[in-house]
Design a protein around this motif. Sequence first.
Motif, mmCIF file in Angstrom:
data_model
loop_
_atom_site.group_PDB
_atom_site.id
_atom_site.type_symbol
_atom_site.label_atom_id
_atom_site.label_comp_id
_atom_site.label_asym_id
_atom_site.label_seq_id
_atom_site.Cartn_x
_atom_site.Cartn_y
_atom_site.Cartn_z
ATOM 1 N N TYR A 117 43.729 46.473 26.915
ATOM 2 C CA TYR A 117 44.315 47.554 27.708
ATOM 3 C C TYR A 117 43.503 48.838 27.611
ATOM 4 O O TYR A 117 42.737 49.059 26.668
ATOM 5 C CB TYR A 117 45.762 47.791 27.262
ATOM 6 N N LEU A 157 37.538 39.813 34.343
ATOM 7 C CA LEU A 157 37.949 40.863 35.267
ATOM 8 C C LEU A 157 37.973 42.211 34.569
ATOM 9 O O LEU A 157 38.345 42.302 33.388
ATOM 10 C CB LEU A 157 39.331 40.573 35.857
ATOM 11 N N ALA A 174 39.471 46.081 35.453
ATOM 12 C CA ALA A 174 40.299 46.880 36.367
ATOM 13 C C ALA A 174 40.659 46.070 37.611
ATOM 14 O O ALA A 174 40.652 46.584 38.730
ATOM 15 C CB ALA A 174 39.573 48.168 36.747
ATOM 16 N N GLY A 175 40.948 44.790 37.406
ATOM 17 C CA GLY A 175 41.370 43.926 38.492
ATOM 18 C C GLY A 175 40.257 43.320 39.314
ATOM 19 O O GLY A 175 40.510 42.477 40.173
ATOM 20 N N GLU A 176 38.996 43.699 39.058
ATOM 21 C CA GLU A 176 37.861 43.201 39.827
ATOM 22 C C GLU A 176 37.169 42.066 39.080
ATOM 23 O O GLU A 176 36.830 42.206 37.901
ATOM 24 C CB GLU A 176 36.854 44.327 40.081
ATOM 25 N N ASP A 177 36.947 40.952 39.782
ATOM 26 C CA ASP A 177 36.197 39.839 39.213
ATOM 27 C C ASP A 177 34.734 40.268 39.093
ATOM 28 O O ASP A 177 34.110 40.679 40.076
ATOM 29 C CB ASP A 177 36.325 38.621 40.121
ATOM 30 N N ASP A 185 40.049 35.272 31.713
ATOM 31 C CA ASP A 185 40.994 34.327 32.302
ATOM 32 C C ASP A 185 40.431 32.910 32.215
ATOM 33 O O ASP A 185 39.594 32.507 33.020
ATOM 34 C CB ASP A 185 41.241 34.705 33.769
ATOM 35 N N ALA A 229 49.145 46.992 33.659
ATOM 36 C CA ALA A 229 48.148 45.938 33.839
ATOM 37 C C ALA A 229 47.006 46.156 32.853
ATOM 38 O O ALA A 229 46.600 47.298 32.610
ATOM 39 C CB ALA A 229 47.618 45.950 35.270
#
Length: 382
Positions: free
Chosen positions: A47, A81, A83-86, A27, A21
Amino acid sequence: MTTSLGAVRSTFAPWDDPALAPLVVYDGVTKRYGAETAVADLSLAIYEREFFALLGPSGCGKSTLMRLLAGFETPSAGRVLLAGEDLAGVPPHRRPVNMMFQSYALFPHMTVERNIAFGLTMEGLPREEIRERVAAMLKLVKLEAYANRRPHQLSGGQRQRVALARALAKRPKVLLLDEPLGALDRKLREETQFELIALQERLGVTFVIVTHDQDEAMTMATRIAVMDKGRVVQVAPPPVIYEAPATRYVASFIGDINLIEAKVAAAAGPGAVAVETEIAGRLSVETDEALAAGQQVAVAWRPEKTRILRAGEEAPAGWATIAGTVHDIGYLGDWTTYVVVAGGLRLRAAVANAARLVERPVTWDEPVRLAVAPSSFVLLAR
């Protein structure tokens, strides 16, 4: 303990691994300032442990992208985002991101040591931990002997390292570098580029650099996002950006390029197409794109892939040739650039000066032919 990327840099390609990921995701991000759109519906993934470059001319939106990640700007639409956090609603000082500004923004009344410690002090870390981190940063950037000096007592390169140490002291997940080498002279800038590469590999921190300098991006980055008018035009490692540009804009923006107009004649076998040109005749050019007969395209190639043929010299079998006259010669030390006028176009050939220059073999106003191997051509449909 973080493993250095130095030994595996050439094979480092997390973007090719579907199981991984990305660390940073833009986004569908749009940023407007009144009626002006700085970033337009842009999606991009960066990445972990990348040295990622945002490259483009002034006003293309690259600095806006950086400020959106840092929290100094908020998107008009879309999400950012980490590390996956908005990150929506997360203030800059709460983000695991730090920024090194183009001006360095050092406090003139503080010593080097106190400048590096400033962010840690604001966070309220214990005094002993601050002391240990500052000492580690001074050692990292090789400024231990300058700890008690103030910014005006340092060279430009030393101030740049202080700013870098201060940004890294907070141990960010992502370090943002806004034109960090712009104030340095050319030789120091080139030396610092390799110092930054080594430092990034050693620390394993994700670096995102904003620059308009193509050489800088090509030297340091694992991948480059070439931007134009708020959009990303191509994202790829430096060799792909250079050898296989996706558009005329990318081809022209990155390095020198020769470009001639052409028209698709007919298919010429799998992965190739025949095109007609006014100055080089019919060429067979490799391409993966589906093209229609009669479609207008461009054929491009780099100057260093061009051979100059004088009267009586023959081109290797299968090579394309273009007749012209030498209009200009530029001696650059390691290379000599020849500007050849052919059919009203100014084409370039770059010849490496592999031996000491005794006499110039090709001179002004001399009729020559440019020879190019078919594998050197790139077809650009956009």
